[in-house]
Design a protein around this motif. Structure first.
Motif, short mmCIF file in Angstrom:
data_model
loop_
_atom_site.label_atom_id
_atom_site.label_comp_id
_atom_site.label_asym_id
_atom_site.label_seq_id
_atom_site.Cartn_x
_atom_site.Cartn_y
_atom_site.Cartn_z
N THR A 1 -21.34 -7.78 137.46
CA THR A 1 -21.88 -7.53 138.78
C THR A 1 -23.07 -8.45 138.97
O THR A 1 -23.96 -8.51 138.13
CB THR A 1 -22.33 -6.06 138.93
N ASP B 1 -16.60 -7.11 132.90
CA ASP B 1 -16.77 -6.95 134.34
C ASP B 1 -18.23 -7.24 134.67
O ASP B 1 -19.14 -6.58 134.14
CB ASP B 1 -16.39 -5.53 134.74
N MET C 1 -13.58 -11.70 141.67
CA MET C 1 -12.99 -10.49 142.21
C MET C 1 -13.13 -10.46 143.74
O MET C 1 -14.19 -10.77 144.27
CB MET C 1 -13.64 -9.25 141.59
N ASP D 1 -20.20 -4.83 132.05
CA ASP D 1 -19.39 -3.81 131.39
C ASP D 1 -18.36 -4.53 130.52
O ASP D 1 -17.65 -5.41 131.00
CB ASP D 1 -18.66 -2.93 132.40
N ARG E 1 -15.14 -4.24 127.67
CA ARG E 1 -14.08 -3.42 127.08
C ARG E 1 -13.33 -4.28 126.07
O ARG E 1 -13.20 -5.49 126.24
CB ARG E 1 -13.12 -2.93 128.16
N TYR F 1 -11.74 -12.62 131.08
CA TYR F 1 -10.62 -12.16 130.26
C TYR F 1 -10.51 -13.12 129.09
O TYR F 1 -10.21 -14.30 129.28
CB TYR F 1 -9.33 -12.12 131.07
N TYR G 1 -17.36 -10.84 139.07
CA TYR G 1 -16.47 -11.66 138.25
C TYR G 1 -15.90 -10.82 137.12
O TYR G 1 -16.51 -9.84 136.68
CB TYR G 1 -17.22 -12.85 137.65
N LEU G 2 -14.75 -11.25 136.64
CA LEU G 2 -14.12 -10.63 135.48
C LEU G 2 -13.85 -11.75 134.48
O LEU G 2 -13.33 -12.82 134.87
CB LEU G 2 -12.81 -9.96 135.89
N ILE H 1 -12.55 -7.82 127.81
CA ILE H 1 -12.56 -7.85 129.27
C ILE H 1 -13.97 -7.50 129.69
O ILE H 1 -14.51 -6.45 129.32
CB ILE H 1 -11.55 -6.86 129.86
#
Length: 109
Positions: A13, A11, A49, A91, A93, A58, A55-56, A9
């Motif tokens: 900016t 994230d 988002m 970021d 994860r 996945y 944006y994200l 995932i």
């Protein structure tokens, strides 16, 4: 032991000067290329988002090695290059996927 599905995932900016059209293009192109060219890439969603304008990403891979292979592809390296132009923060994860609902069936709640 069976290697569980591996999720990523991300994230993102955006830089204040980033072109929304160009960002969408490079993100969706990277996702499409990953799905098309990498047998280990099972899912790659690009999500805009609403709360912060970022944006994200996945992503689901067959296993952690499939993700490691993704990091060596030419399109990922191009993504990193363009990220420096358009993104102010990334970021990341990682996780193991316990369950997916890809068959579009609804579960009882």
């Amino acid at each position: 032991m069976v290697d569980e599905l591996f999720s990523v995932i991300v994230d993102l900016t955006l830089e204040s000067s980033a072109s929304e059209k160009e960002v969408r293009s490079f993100l969706t192109q990277n996702a499409s290329t990953s799905l098309r060219e990498e047998s280990g890439c099972l899912r790659f969603d690009v999500i805009k988002m609403k709360d912060n304008g970022g944006y994200l990403l996945y992503e689901i891979y067959k296993n952690s090695q499939s993700f490691a292979n993704h990091l060596e592809t030419p399109h990922y390296k191009e993504f990193i290059k363009l990220s420096k132009r358009y993104l102010s923060k990334i970021d990341v994860r990682f996780g193991d996927v316990l369950k997916t609902n890809t068959d579009n069936s609804k579960e009882e709640r």
